[in-house]
Scaffold this active site. Structure first.
Site, PDB file in Angstrom:
ATOM      1  N   GLY A   7       0.812  -1.244   0.112  1.00 46.16           N
ATOM      2  CA  GLY A   7       0.106  -0.033   0.114  1.00 46.16           C
ATOM      3  C   GLY A   7       0.817   1.324   0.097  1.00 46.16           C
ATOM      4  CD  GLN A  11      -3.956  10.133   4.783  1.00 49.76           C
ATOM      5  OE1 GLN A  11      -4.933   9.189   4.840  1.00 49.76           O
ATOM      6  NE2 GLN A  11      -4.282  11.387   5.341  1.00 49.76           N
ATOM      7  NE  ARG A  35      -6.637  -2.369 -10.107  1.00 48.01           N
ATOM      8  CZ  ARG A  35      -7.886  -2.426  -9.344  1.00 48.01           C
ATOM      9  NH1 ARG A  35      -8.625  -1.665  -8.531  1.00 48.01           N
ATOM     10  NH2 ARG A  35      -8.292  -3.597  -9.495  1.00 48.01           N
ATOM     11  CG  ASP A  52      -4.315  -7.802  -6.098  1.00 47.92           C
ATOM     12  OD1 ASP A  52      -4.490  -7.933  -4.991  1.00 47.92           O
ATOM     13  OD2 ASP A  52      -5.080  -8.494  -6.888  1.00 47.92           O
ATOM     14  CE1 TYR A 142     -10.211   0.275   6.968  1.00 46.52           C
ATOM     15  CE2 TYR A 142     -11.173   1.370   8.583  1.00 46.52           C
ATOM     16  CZ  TYR A 142     -10.008   1.109   7.850  1.00 46.52           C
ATOM     17  OH  TYR A 142      -8.834   1.730   8.270  1.00 46.52           O
ATOM     18  CE  LYS A 146      -7.527  -1.646   8.836  1.00 46.91           C
ATOM     19  NZ  LYS A 146      -6.333  -1.941   8.279  1.00 46.91           N
ATOM     20  CB  ILE A 172      -3.891   9.572   9.194  1.00 46.00           C
ATOM     21  CG1 ILE A 172      -3.835   8.359  10.117  1.00 46.00           C
ATOM     22  CG2 ILE A 172      -2.509  10.107   9.086  1.00 46.00           C
ATOM     23  CD1 ILE A 172      -3.137   8.546  11.311  1.00 46.00           C
TER      24      ILE A 172
HETATM   25  N1  LIG Z   1      -5.390   7.157   6.678  1.00 46.77           N
HETATM   26  C1  LIG Z   1      -6.240   6.968   7.828  1.00 46.77           C
HETATM   27  O1  LIG Z   1      -6.830   7.764   8.300  1.00 46.77           O
HETATM   28  C2  LIG Z   1      -6.257   5.584   8.728  1.00 46.77           C
HETATM   29  C3  LIG Z   1      -6.845   5.485   9.967  1.00 46.77           C
HETATM   30  C4  LIG Z   1      -6.691   4.398  10.381  1.00 46.77           C
HETATM   31  C5  LIG Z   1      -6.392   3.175  10.007  1.00 46.77           C
HETATM   32  N2  LIG Z   1      -5.589   3.420   8.615  1.00 46.77           N
HETATM   33  C6  LIG Z   1      -4.887   2.112   8.149  1.00 46.77           C
HETATM   34  O2  LIG Z   1      -3.660   2.358   7.793  1.00 46.77           O
HETATM   35  C7  LIG Z   1      -3.413   1.665   6.350  1.00 46.77           C
HETATM   36  C8  LIG Z   1      -3.173   2.507   5.399  1.00 46.77           C
HETATM   37  O3  LIG Z   1      -4.180   3.478   5.130  1.00 46.77           O
HETATM   38  P1  LIG Z   1      -3.898   4.831   4.112  1.00 46.77           P
HETATM   39  O4  LIG Z   1      -4.752   5.927   4.612  1.00 46.77           O
HETATM   40  O5  LIG Z   1      -2.735   4.939   3.595  1.00 46.77           O
HETATM   41  O6  LIG Z   1      -4.945   4.017   2.992  1.00 46.77           O
HETATM   42  P2  LIG Z   1      -5.106   4.562   1.505  1.00 46.77           P
HETATM   43  O7  LIG Z   1      -6.383   4.093   0.920  1.00 46.77           O
HETATM   44  O8  LIG Z   1      -4.409   5.898   1.195  1.00 46.77           O
HETATM   45  O9  LIG Z   1      -3.929   3.569   0.988  1.00 46.77           O
HETATM   46  C9  LIG Z   1      -4.062   1.953   1.069  1.00 46.77           C
HETATM   47  C10 LIG Z   1      -3.384   1.516  -0.253  1.00 46.77           C
HETATM   48  O10 LIG Z   1      -3.745   0.189  -0.590  1.00 46.77           O
HETATM   49  C11 LIG Z   1      -3.742  -0.131  -1.979  1.00 46.77           C
HETATM   50  N3  LIG Z   1      -4.498  -1.441  -2.165  1.00 46.77           N
HETATM   51  C12 LIG Z   1      -5.828  -1.533  -2.229  1.00 46.77           C
HETATM   52  N4  LIG Z   1      -5.950  -2.666  -2.705  1.00 46.77           N
HETATM   53  C13 LIG Z   1      -4.804  -3.403  -2.965  1.00 46.77           C
HETATM   54  C14 LIG Z   1      -4.426  -4.701  -3.199  1.00 46.77           C
HETATM   55  N5  LIG Z   1      -5.458  -5.395  -3.513  1.00 46.77           N
HETATM   56  N6  LIG Z   1      -3.142  -5.005  -3.182  1.00 46.77           N
HETATM   57  C15 LIG Z   1      -2.158  -4.106  -2.771  1.00 46.77           C
HETATM   58  N7  LIG Z   1      -2.466  -2.908  -2.382  1.00 46.77           N
HETATM   59  C16 LIG Z   1      -3.796  -2.446  -2.456  1.00 46.77           C
HETATM   60  C17 LIG Z   1      -4.278   1.223  -2.535  1.00 46.77           C
HETATM   61  O11 LIG Z   1      -4.026   1.251  -3.877  1.00 46.77           O
HETATM   62  C18 LIG Z   1      -3.880   2.317  -1.619  1.00 46.77           C
HETATM   63  O12 LIG Z   1      -2.643   2.859  -2.228  1.00 46.77           O
HETATM   64  C19 LIG Z   1      -4.637   1.025   6.164  1.00 46.77           C
HETATM   65  O13 LIG Z   1      -4.559  -0.420   6.591  1.00 46.77           O
HETATM   66  C20 LIG Z   1      -5.731   1.634   6.873  1.00 46.77           C
HETATM   67  O14 LIG Z   1      -6.835   0.820   7.301  1.00 46.77           O
HETATM   68  C21 LIG Z   1      -5.503   4.453   7.990  1.00 46.77           C
END
Ligand SMILES: NC(=O)c1ccc[n+]([C@@H]2O[C@H](COP(=O)([O-])OP(=O)(O)OC[C@H]3O[C@@H](n4cnc5c(N)ncnc54)[C@H](O)[C@@H]3O)[C@@H](O)[C@H]2O)c1
Length: 322
Positions: A7, A11, A35, A52, A142, A146, A172
């Site tokens: 990932g 973000q 992607r 993936d 979701y 988790k 975040i």
């Molecule tokens: N950003 C927040 O506010 C927040 C809060 C709590 C927890 N989290 C957790 O932190 C982690 C990162 O979150 P984020 O905010 O960077 O999310 P994001 O959606 O910005 O990034 C997640 C990434 O996973 C990739 N992805 C989706 N399907 C995929 C697959 N099949 N194979 C490989 N990659 C794939 C997406 O392309 C994306 O780039 C996640 O586990 C999320 O649940 C985030």
């Protein structure tokens, strides 16, 4: 040590990868995107692969080819996107994690970081100062994934002696890569609209209060937890937070820098998700076990966010091409 970040174009991943590369060396940290193409900073600072995580064979190849010893497993489908496609959320969040845990069980991977979320809580959970050990009653797919992920991590750690560590992140907030379809995205969007001088229509009510954290604290907490001595950790997944504010309080803080910034409130399906989550979090276990202490509150974060976005806006690249 060879580290994989899944990932990595997301973000958190886009900034965590760069931070890990600063610390452990560019070549040691493999960024795995799905992607989206790698940003120039990601592509130029170390290896980038396409992956993936739901494809077990592809995951095996990346882990074997790069002799991966630690994984920051950030690939996920977030809360709002997950409600549009619950099946995809399960496939990525649960099957992707299961694939990784199975590979770790077979040997080679020494450590896994698995971010969880305040989405594990639900309407039956106390909403203020939510304890770490409490009712987990999520109403989103979701959140269900988790909770399942936390339980899977516990099982694999106990049964197979794996070193897996996790944090229940709040929303975040960051200036580099826009968020990827979560319920707290409004808190980031508000800054972009303010910098552009546009009014913002917020998708939750003005009095919606949620726990939040600024990206530098998010990155620091992940690295601190992974580097903490095992002996200090009494839990596998920790509650963590930095601040709590309502949407109206955020707008008011932004208005101190951008007078006249206007926000209207038009709640959509994400209001129900926000209403099922805690208003504030008790992260005392993280503070006492491994010394967690956030650096940013609402005023400090607002000042830095606006400065970073204003600089990009002036340079004509407010929305980065990641
Ligand atoms: N950003 C927040 O506010 C927040 C809060 C709590 C927890 N989290 C957790 O932190 C982690 C990162 O979150 P984020 O905010 O960077 O999310 P994001 O959606 O910005 O990034 C997640 C990434 O996973 C990739 N992805 C989706 N399907 C995929 C697959 N099949 N194979 C490989 N990659 C794939 C997406 O392309 C994306 O780039 C996640 O586990 C999320 O649940 C985030």
């Amino acid at each position: 040590m060879s580290i994989l970040v899944t990932g990595a174009t997301g973000q958190i991943g886009s900034e965590l990868t760069l931070e890990l590369r600063k610390r452990y060396g560019g070549d040691q940290v493999i960024a795995a995107g799905h992607r989206k193409p790698a940003s120039s900073a990601l592509a130029s600072s170390g290896p980038f692969v396409s992956l993936d995580v739901a494809n077990r064979d592809a995951l095996v190849r990346v882990i074997r080819d790069h002799k991966i010893e630690a994984v920051y497993h950030l690939a996920a489908v977030l809360s709002a996107t997950g409600e549009q496609s619950p099946q995809r959320a399960w496939e990525v969040n649960v099957n992707g994690l299961y694939n990784l845990l199975e590979l770790a069980r077979e040997g080679g991977i020494g450590q896994i970081f698995h971010p969880s979320s305040i989405a594990v809580f639900g309407p039956r959970t106390p909403r203020d100062h939510t304890p770490q050990d409490t009712v987990l009653s999520p109403t989103t797919m979701y959140g269900v994934t988790k909770v399942t992920g936390e339980l899977l991590c516990d099982y694999y750690a106990h049964r197979y002696g794996l070193d897996i560590r996790g944090l229940r992140y709040p929303g975040i907030i960051s200036s580099e890569t826009p968020p990827g379809g979560g319920t707290t995205d409004y808190a980031v969007e508000m800054f972009y609209y303010a910098v552009e001088g546009k009014p913002y229509t917020c998708f939750v009510r003005d009095n919606t209060m949620l726990p939040m954290m600024y990206m530098p604290d998010c990155l620091q907490s992940a690295i601190d937890l992974m580097e903490a001595s095992c002996a200090r950790l009494r839990s596998r997944t920790y509650n963590i937070t930095a601040m709590s504010f309502t949407a109206a309080e955020l707008a008011a803080e932004i208005r101190k820098h951008v007078p006249g910034f206007r926000v209207e409130y038009a709640p959509d399906f994400r209001q129900a998700i926000a209403d099922s989550w805690p208003r504030s979090i008790d992260d005392s276990a993280a503070r006492s076990d491994w010394g967690w202490k956030p650096r940013y509150g609402l005023p400090e974060m607002t000042t830095e966010m606006l400065a970073a976005l204003a600089q990009r806006h002036a340079a004509g690249c407010l929305y980065p091409a990641t």
